[in-house]
Design an enzyme around this catalytic site. Structure first.
Site, PDB file in Angstrom:
ATOM      1  N   CYS A 176       0.843  -1.195   0.000  1.00  0.00           N
ATOM      2  CA  CYS A 176       0.000   0.000   0.000  1.00  0.00           C
ATOM      3  C   CYS A 176       0.879   1.246   0.000  1.00  0.00           C
ATOM      4  CB  CYS A 176      -0.899   0.018   1.227  1.00  0.00           C
ATOM      5  SG  CYS A 176      -2.038  -1.375   1.365  1.00  0.00           S
ATOM      6  N   HIS A 180       0.989   5.085  -1.571  1.00  0.00           N
ATOM      7  CA  HIS A 180       0.452   6.036  -0.596  1.00  0.00           C
ATOM      8  C   HIS A 180       1.356   6.212   0.627  1.00  0.00           C
ATOM      9  CE1 HIS A 180      -3.361   6.341  -2.725  1.00  0.00           C
ATOM     10  NE2 HIS A 180      -3.385   5.025  -2.826  1.00  0.00           N
ATOM     11  N   ARG A 224     -13.013  -0.677  -2.155  1.00  0.00           N
ATOM     12  CA  ARG A 224     -11.806   0.075  -2.507  1.00  0.00           C
ATOM     13  C   ARG A 224     -10.551  -0.682  -2.053  1.00  0.00           C
ATOM     14  NH1 ARG A 224      -9.547   3.036  -6.039  1.00  0.00           N
ATOM     15  NH2 ARG A 224      -8.511   1.033  -6.002  1.00  0.00           N
ATOM     16  N   CYS A 228      -7.594  -2.442  -4.283  1.00  0.00           N
ATOM     17  CA  CYS A 228      -6.176  -2.090  -4.131  1.00  0.00           C
ATOM     18  C   CYS A 228      -5.310  -3.342  -4.160  1.00  0.00           C
ATOM     19  CB  CYS A 228      -5.948  -1.315  -2.836  1.00  0.00           C
ATOM     20  SG  CYS A 228      -6.470   0.410  -2.904  1.00  0.00           S
TER      21      CYS A 228
END
Length: 267
Positions: A176, A180, A224, A228
């Site tokens: 992740c 981000h 969501r 991802c």
């Protein structure tokens, strides 16, 4: 400095300025596009459907969800979204909105929670879940994220979520954090917020659930997060799985104080 060198430097500077200008204009264009759609956000249709589903007697038990406890007491919706995920004593679990709705739909209405969790997104009761998430989150629009961290399990899930956020793996060695984990990143024309800290009002966790213009669908936070993992070439972790809930705790706590705009409008 030789003339040829000066020309090369000038060309490089011009290219840099041009690229910056193009980048800004693209970002400005996206912002203007979203602003134009704000007054007619299709999420409003899902909000209306979600409110109706909340109040309608459904399922084998022919009951509504109006006694569902989202953390602030039976039937209290306003303010609940900005405090989820959180610990629930009745299930002895940390739950996010979707996993809590599964509990209520099973206990109050008689639905099979495992069956709903295994249903494809936007199908059957999963479509119900998306509409409910849209309405419930809209009832906290404008409030600030305030996930609790008083219970030991809430703290444990934060740490689990942090580990999951930075875990690298899969064929592309992604995590992740690859997208981000630091400021200033983007993919194509999409800005990628840094979710390791508070990215600001209405950004990241404070913007979901959201209506996806590109697919014409309402996406919950669970959808969501599962998507991802798909983008990272990982297997789906599963709807309402512990890892997705833990990621919600990690991002939600990091977003504490940010104003929620959910359900937002996304490309």
């Amino acid at each position: 400095m030789k003339q040829s060198t000066m020309i090369a430097v000038a060309l490089a500077l011009a290219a840099s300025v041009s690229a910056t200008a193009q980048q800004k204009s693209a970002a400005d264009g996206i912002a203007e596009y979203r602003k134009m759609l704000e007054d007619g956000n299709p999420a409003e249709l899902f909000e209306a459907k979600g409110e109706d589903l909340w109040k309608t007697a459904r399922g084998p038990k022919k009951a509504s969800l109006q006694r569902c406890d989202l953390g602030l007491g039976p039937g209290v919706v306003k303010g609940a979204w900005v405090q989820l995920p959180r610990w629930f004593a009745d299930t002895q679990r940390v739950q996010d909105l979707e996993s809590r709705l599964l509990t209520c739909m099973e206990n109050l209405q008689g639905f099979n929670a495992a069956e709903i969790a295994s249903t494809g997104f936007d199908k059957g009761e999963q479509a119900t879940m998306a509409a409910l998430a849209a309405w419930i989150s809209s009832e906290s629009r404008g409030l600030k994220m305030a996930l609790p961290q008083a219970h030991v399990e809430e703290k444990r899930f934060y740490e689990l979520g942090k580990r999951a956020f930075f875990y690298r793996g899969g064929p592309m060695d992604f995590s992740c954090a690859s997208c981000h984990g630091e400021p200033g990143k983007r993919i194509r024309l999409q800005d990628l917020p840094d979710l390791t800290k508070n990215p600001g009002d209405g950004i990241g966790f404070a913007a979901w659930p959201a209506y996806r213009v590109s697919s014409g669908e309402m996406w919950s936070m669970q959808r969501r997060l599962n998507d991802c993992y798909r983008q990272q070439r990982f297997p789906y972790p599963g709807f309402a799985s512990d890892v997705t809930i833990a990621l919600g705790v990690y991002m939600g706590v990091n977003a504490r104080g940010a104003q929620s705009i959910a359900p937002a409008l996304k490309r």
